[in-house]
Design an enzyme around this catalytic site. Sequence first.
Site, PDB file in Angstrom:
ATOM      1  N   SER A  95      81.174-132.349-102.582  1.00  0.00           N
ATOM      2  CA  SER A  95      80.807-131.528-101.429  1.00  0.00           C
ATOM      3  C   SER A  95      79.389-131.867-100.959  1.00  0.00           C
ATOM      4  O   SER A  95      79.112-133.002-100.604  1.00  0.00           O
ATOM      5  CB  SER A  95      80.955-130.047-101.781  1.00  0.00           C
ATOM      6  OG  SER A  95      80.877-129.245-100.637  1.00  0.00           O
TER       7      SER A  95
ATOM      8  N   ASP B 205      91.602-128.790 -97.501  1.00  0.00           N
ATOM      9  CA  ASP B 205      90.230-128.322 -97.718  1.00  0.00           C
ATOM     10  C   ASP B 205      89.864-127.347 -96.606  1.00  0.00           C
ATOM     11  O   ASP B 205      89.797-127.719 -95.438  1.00  0.00           O
ATOM     12  CB  ASP B 205      89.273-129.524 -97.712  1.00  0.00           C
ATOM     13  CG  ASP B 205      87.864-129.163 -98.140  1.00  0.00           C
ATOM     14  OD1 ASP B 205      87.466-127.991 -98.002  1.00  0.00           O
ATOM     15  OD2 ASP B 205      87.152-130.072 -98.619  1.00  0.00           O
TER      16      ASP B 205
ATOM     17  N   HIS C  95      89.423-127.857-101.620  1.00  0.00           N
ATOM     18  CA  HIS C  95      88.018-128.260-101.631  1.00  0.00           C
ATOM     19  C   HIS C  95      87.491-128.615-103.022  1.00  0.00           C
ATOM     20  O   HIS C  95      86.812-129.625-103.188  1.00  0.00           O
ATOM     21  CB  HIS C  95      87.144-127.163-101.024  1.00  0.00           C
ATOM     22  CG  HIS C  95      85.707-127.565-100.892  1.00  0.00           C
ATOM     23  ND1 HIS C  95      85.279-128.516 -99.991  1.00  0.00           N
ATOM     24  CD2 HIS C  95      84.593-127.176-101.589  1.00  0.00           C
ATOM     25  CE1 HIS C  95      83.976-128.690-100.117  1.00  0.00           C
ATOM     26  NE2 HIS C  95      83.540-127.895-101.075  1.00  0.00           N
TER      27      HIS C  95
END
Length: 289
Positions: free
Chosen positions: A136, A233, A263
């Site tokens: 991320s 996601d 995610h």
Amino acid sequence: MAAAVLRSCRRGLSRALGGKAVAGAAPPSPGGLRHKSSVQYASRPDLPKLAYKKIKGKSPGVVFLPGYGSNMSGPKAEALEDFCKSLGHSYLRFDYTGCGQSEGVFAEGTIGTWKKDVLFMLDEHAEGPQILVGSSMGGWLMLLAAIARPEKTKALVGISTAVDHFVTAFKTLPLEARKECEDKGFWSVPTKNIEQGISRLSMEFLQEAENHCLLHSPIPVTCPVRLIHGLKDEDVPWHISMQVAECVLSPDVDIILRRQGQHHMTEKDDIKLIVYTIDDLIDKLTTMA
């Protein structure tokens, strides 16, 4: 082609682990318990201490960079330690300033603050060439670090990469919503990525983050890049990984989209794919050397 690559990765990993499955890759110690790395603290003049865990081993090493509000103790970080131990490669993971077990105040952190954390750890605690694995926001920091330390960065693996995400997401809000946030001084973002379910980003954080945006021009990264993203996601759109692939100058870029991927990428098959991808890169870099 992708299937062929994955079969090659599995064969390499199977040889490295003596035919064992990825899960539980490290051999159990006497009594059935694995010896995990212990927490250490990196001191810096006039800056908060950073908590980290490190195992020594062969090059290339692997460095894991967590996401926003996350820490070095998640399933991906733990699985990568087991994997690196099983192959005898070095591994480094750490908590950013204000995160996890590190000192500092999370709300005072910025992209620039955490970029400095990454560069410090690379300079002081990562020996030799490294594969950076960013999850991320860690994928954003991974690219910033690769630009700043090209001699140390030999490959990149982005997981749900969130390059520029805070800034671009805010700019897509209606004008009235942005004005309201500016008046309040912060933007409250619903997210599944942290326990509270709401991420409060100050206007100062967003303004500072804009100084580190990368997708507006070519990204001067020339090492191999692998980008893994889930089509489901809900926090960071998968098309960001596509944009990254378009912007990096490297001729060796692969994108892997997982139809059911979300995610966090912490399902068993997600982690296997991440490990296979790193194993393939280690094999590639070792062969090149």
